[in-house]
Design a protein around this motif. Structure first.
Motif, PDB file in Angstrom:
ATOM      1  N   MET A   1       0.850  -1.193   0.000  1.00 16.25           N
ATOM      2  CA  MET A   1       0.000   0.000   0.000  1.00 16.25           C
ATOM      3  C   MET A   1       0.886   1.242   0.000  1.00 16.25           C
ATOM      4  SD  MET A   1      -2.970  -1.096   2.695  1.00 16.25           S
ATOM      5  CE  MET A   1      -3.826   0.466   2.426  1.00 16.25           C
ATOM      6  N   LEU A   2       0.578   2.193  -0.881  1.00 17.62           N
ATOM      7  CA  LEU A   2       1.371   3.399  -1.020  1.00 17.62           C
ATOM      8  C   LEU A   2       0.567   4.595  -0.560  1.00 17.62           C
ATOM      9  CD1 LEU A   2       2.823   2.846  -4.621  1.00 17.62           C
ATOM     10  CD2 LEU A   2       3.880   2.263  -2.449  1.00 17.62           C
ATOM     11  N   ASP A   3       1.168   5.436   0.325  1.00 17.15           N
ATOM     12  CA  ASP A   3       0.529   6.709   0.587  1.00 17.15           C
ATOM     13  C   ASP A   3       0.887   7.656  -0.554  1.00 17.15           C
ATOM     14  OD1 ASP A   3       3.062   7.891   1.044  1.00 17.15           O
ATOM     15  OD2 ASP A   3       2.970   7.431   3.183  1.00 17.15           O
ATOM     16  N   ALA A   4       0.357   8.873  -0.521  1.00 20.36           N
ATOM     17  CA  ALA A   4       0.532   9.789  -1.652  1.00 20.36           C
ATOM     18  C   ALA A   4       2.009  10.095  -1.910  1.00 20.36           C
ATOM     19  CB  ALA A   4      -0.238  11.081  -1.387  1.00 20.36           C
ATOM     20  N   TYR A   5       2.797  10.240  -0.830  1.00 17.10           N
ATOM     21  CA  TYR A   5       4.206  10.589  -0.989  1.00 17.10           C
ATOM     22  C   TYR A   5       4.998   9.426  -1.576  1.00 17.10           C
ATOM     23  CZ  TYR A   5       3.061  14.654   1.834  1.00 17.10           C
ATOM     24  OH  TYR A   5       2.510  15.821   2.300  1.00 17.10           O
ATOM     25  N   MET A   6       4.704   8.202  -1.132  1.00 15.42           N
ATOM     26  CA  MET A   6       5.370   7.036  -1.690  1.00 15.42           C
ATOM     27  C   MET A   6       4.908   6.791  -3.128  1.00 15.42           C
ATOM     28  SD  MET A   6       7.446   5.960   0.649  1.00 15.42           S
ATOM     29  CE  MET A   6       7.642   7.729   0.954  1.00 15.42           C
ATOM     30  N   HIS A   7       3.643   7.071  -3.399  1.00 19.01           N
ATOM     31  CA  HIS A   7       3.131   6.893  -4.752  1.00 19.01           C
ATOM     32  C   HIS A   7       3.877   7.782  -5.742  1.00 19.01           C
ATOM     33  CE1 HIS A   7       0.306   6.048  -7.979  1.00 19.01           C
ATOM     34  NE2 HIS A   7       0.188   7.349  -8.173  1.00 19.01           N
ATOM     35  N   ARG A   8       4.177   9.023  -5.334  1.00 15.09           N
ATOM     36  CA  ARG A   8       4.901   9.927  -6.238  1.00 15.09           C
ATOM     37  C   ARG A   8       6.304   9.410  -6.534  1.00 15.09           C
ATOM     38  NH1 ARG A   8       3.459  15.194  -2.693  1.00 15.09           N
ATOM     39  NH2 ARG A   8       1.184  14.994  -2.805  1.00 15.09           N
ATOM     40  N   LEU A   9       6.925   8.764  -5.541  1.00 14.84           N
ATOM     41  CA  LEU A   9       8.239   8.176  -5.793  1.00 14.84           C
ATOM     42  C   LEU A   9       8.124   6.927  -6.679  1.00 14.84           C
ATOM     43  CD1 LEU A   9      10.006   8.410  -2.315  1.00 14.84           C
ATOM     44  CD2 LEU A   9      10.532   9.722  -4.368  1.00 14.84           C
ATOM     45  N   HIS A  10       7.003   6.252  -6.606  1.00 14.56           N
ATOM     46  CA  HIS A  10       6.802   5.036  -7.386  1.00 14.56           C
ATOM     47  C   HIS A  10       6.572   5.342  -8.864  1.00 14.56           C
ATOM     48  CE1 HIS A  10       5.656   0.869  -8.076  1.00 14.56           C
ATOM     49  NE2 HIS A  10       4.559   1.284  -8.675  1.00 14.56           N
ATOM     50  N   VAL A  11       5.850   6.424  -9.153  1.00 10.28           N
ATOM     51  CA  VAL A  11       5.490   6.760 -10.532  1.00 10.28           C
ATOM     52  C   VAL A  11       6.764   7.033 -11.340  1.00 10.28           C
ATOM     53  CG1 VAL A  11       4.355   8.471 -12.002  1.00 10.28           C
ATOM     54  CG2 VAL A  11       3.215   7.641  -9.939  1.00 10.28           C
ATOM     55  N   ASP A  12       6.873   6.387 -12.486  1.00 15.18           N
ATOM     56  CA  ASP A  12       8.021   6.553 -13.390  1.00 15.18           C
ATOM     57  C   ASP A  12       9.352   6.283 -12.692  1.00 15.18           C
ATOM     58  OD1 ASP A  12       6.338   7.233 -15.511  1.00 15.18           O
ATOM     59  OD2 ASP A  12       6.350   9.351 -14.941  1.00 15.18           O
ATOM     60  N   GLU A  13       9.311   5.459 -11.655  1.00 18.04           N
ATOM     61  CA  GLU A  13      10.524   5.108 -10.913  1.00 18.04           C
ATOM     62  C   GLU A  13      11.274   6.341 -10.409  1.00 18.04           C
ATOM     63  OE1 GLU A  13      12.850   2.431 -13.345  1.00 18.04           O
ATOM     64  OE2 GLU A  13      11.670   0.724 -12.651  1.00 18.04           O
ATOM     65  N   ALA A  14      10.520   7.312  -9.917  1.00 20.26           N
ATOM     66  CA  ALA A  14      11.146   8.517  -9.383  1.00 20.26           C
ATOM     67  C   ALA A  14      11.979   8.237  -8.142  1.00 20.26           C
ATOM     68  CB  ALA A  14      10.069   9.567  -9.064  1.00 20.26           C
ATOM     69  N   TRP A  15      11.784   7.062  -7.527  1.00 19.42           N
ATOM     70  CA  TRP A  15      12.629   6.685  -6.389  1.00 19.42           C
ATOM     71  C   TRP A  15      14.101   6.634  -6.763  1.00 19.42           C
ATOM     72  CZ3 TRP A  15      15.261   2.247  -7.555  1.00 19.42           C
ATOM     73  CH2 TRP A  15      14.670   1.387  -8.510  1.00 19.42           C
ATOM     74  N   ARG A  16      14.403   6.519  -8.064  1.00 24.11           N
ATOM     75  CA  ARG A  16      15.806   6.467  -8.494  1.00 24.11           C
ATOM     76  C   ARG A  16      16.547   7.784  -8.239  1.00 24.11           C
ATOM     77  NH1 ARG A  16      17.155   1.919 -11.262  1.00 24.11           N
ATOM     78  NH2 ARG A  16      15.441   0.663 -12.117  1.00 24.11           N
ATOM     79  N   THR A  17      15.839   8.824  -7.862  1.00 26.14           N
ATOM     80  CA  THR A  17      16.531  10.055  -7.469  1.00 26.14           C
ATOM     81  C   THR A  17      17.090   9.951  -6.057  1.00 26.14           C
ATOM     82  OG1 THR A  17      14.493  11.079  -6.637  1.00 26.14           O
ATOM     83  CG2 THR A  17      15.038  11.448  -8.959  1.00 26.14           C
ATOM     84  N   LEU A  18      16.644   8.941  -5.301  1.00 26.06           N
ATOM     85  CA  LEU A  18      17.080   8.772  -3.912  1.00 26.06           C
ATOM     86  C   LEU A  18      17.895   7.504  -3.691  1.00 26.06           C
ATOM     87  CD1 LEU A  18      13.809   9.842  -2.039  1.00 26.06           C
ATOM     88  CD2 LEU A  18      15.823  11.246  -2.535  1.00 26.06           C
ATOM     89  N   THR A  19      17.697   6.492  -4.514  1.00 29.03           N
ATOM     90  CA  THR A  19      18.476   5.259  -4.416  1.00 29.03           C
ATOM     91  C   THR A  19      18.568   4.630  -5.796  1.00 29.03           C
ATOM     92  OG1 THR A  19      18.659   3.057  -3.408  1.00 29.03           O
ATOM     93  CG2 THR A  19      16.432   3.890  -3.805  1.00 29.03           C
TER      94      THR A  19
END
Length: 342
Positions: A1-19
């Motif tokens: 389950m993703l909250d809104a902030y985690m969802h934004r990192l999930h979209v288009d693999e935006a988490w790659r800006t942090l790891t």
């Protein structure tokens, strides 16, 4: 389950800006410390959150570094590496903080290593430095670059140029300094050290100081720490000589204390030849011999001679991710293009 902030990192693999490690993001999706800290970062910093996290690094001078008077040398070495302090904060480790900071690495730690490590962590306050990487252009995140210069916890796996070697870190328990490896780790670690109200203030001050080009002087905090906590020798060899001499003196006295001292001395000599020291048993022998196992010299000896890891165990998150950043698996941000991260 993703909250809104985690969802934004999930979209288009935006988490790659942090790891650069998908496995780390998967773990951190459900990590309370990261989620709270990242929400605060986005709320306070807005679109600059990811950009700033790529440009700052954390370094903690641990209690053994404070007691060993390594903090000033550390600040000088950081300046030579183009890392400048923008925030300095002293804090005290507690039992839960220790376990949460290294949750994904200490699953392999032996219980003896945990017990001895706690005794080190409780000796004094620690110094947390938030650092700005001023070396341009920034090709990998500041935290990843600092992690490379930090060097391994194991002396055998680092060179004389590494920060831990320069500061004289003697073994895997007495590592003197700690640095998180990637921006995502920086976010999480700030969430472990600071409660949400304090962390909101930290993020606000960081943004202001980076924007204004201001730097922090850690010297007043270092002076306070040195005044409060007496200096200690970090030489394990000297501690071994002290402990073995005290045990030999007691053993010569005979009786119950002498027999316990003889057993404790034999346990040390056996550990020097490859059989790990059994911490709990050794503590009992030291007490029976009239010595305090919590005093400084026995703690240093144990830091060298206990078994550090559970044989065959693997860290949940054991990679630094630096090679993946260097291979382009992470996404470096220019300031105008941070919206994907936030």
């Amino acid at each position: 389950m993703l909250d809104a902030y985690m969802h934004r990192l999930h979209v288009d693999e935006a988490w790659r800006t942090l790891t650069a490690q998908r496995e780390k993001f998967d773990y951190f999706l459900a990590d309370t410390h990261f989620r709270e800290s990242w929400q605060l970062a986005v709320d306070v910093l807005g679109a600059d959150a990811g950009w700033l996290m790529q440009r700052i690094a954390l370094l903690t001078v641990r209690p053994e570094g404070i007691l060993g008077r390594k903090a000033r040398d550390c600040v000088q070495a950081l300046a030579e590496l183009d890392f400048e302090p923008v925030y300095a904060y002293r804090f005290r480790y507690d039992r839960l903080m220790i376990r949460e900071l290294w949750r994904y690495q200490w699953n392999v730690a032996s219980l003896d290593r945990l017990a001895v490590g706690e005794r080190i962590h409780y000796r004094s306050d620690a110094l947390c430095l938030v650092l700005l990487d001023t070396g341009l252009p920034l090709r990998i995140p500041a935290s990843s670059r600092l992690s490379r210069h930090k060097g391994s916890a194991s002396p055998a796996d680092r060179g004389p140029e590494h920060l831990r070697s320069r500061l004289g870190a003697p073994n895997r328990i007495l590592v003197v300094v700690h640095c998180p490896d990637e921006p995502m780790d920086v976010v999480r670690e700030l969430g472990v050290i600071f409660d949400p109200e304090a962390l909101r203030g930290v993020y606000t001050r960081l943004a202001e100081r980076v924007a204004a080009g201001l730097r922090a002087d850690p010297e007043p905090v270092i002076s306070e720490l040195y005044a409060e906590f007496p200096a200690r020798d970090l030489s394990v060899d000297a501690a071994l000589r002290t402990v073995l001499a005290a045990l030999a003196d007691t053993a010569r006295g005979g009786g119950g204390p002498g027999a316990a001292a003889a057993r404790a001395g034999e346990a040390v000599r056996s550990a020097q030849h490859g059989r790990p020291l059994d911490w709990q048993r050794w503590c009992g022998e030291l007490r029976d011999a009239g010595l305090d196992p919590d005093s400084w010299a026995p703690t240093l000896v144990a830091s060298q001679l206990v078994e550090h890891d559970v044989p065959g165990a693997r860290c949940l998150l054991g990679r630094t991710g630096r090679a993946l950043w260097q291979a382009g698996q992470g996404r470096m941000l220019d300031r105008p293009a941070v919206r994907a991260a936030g």
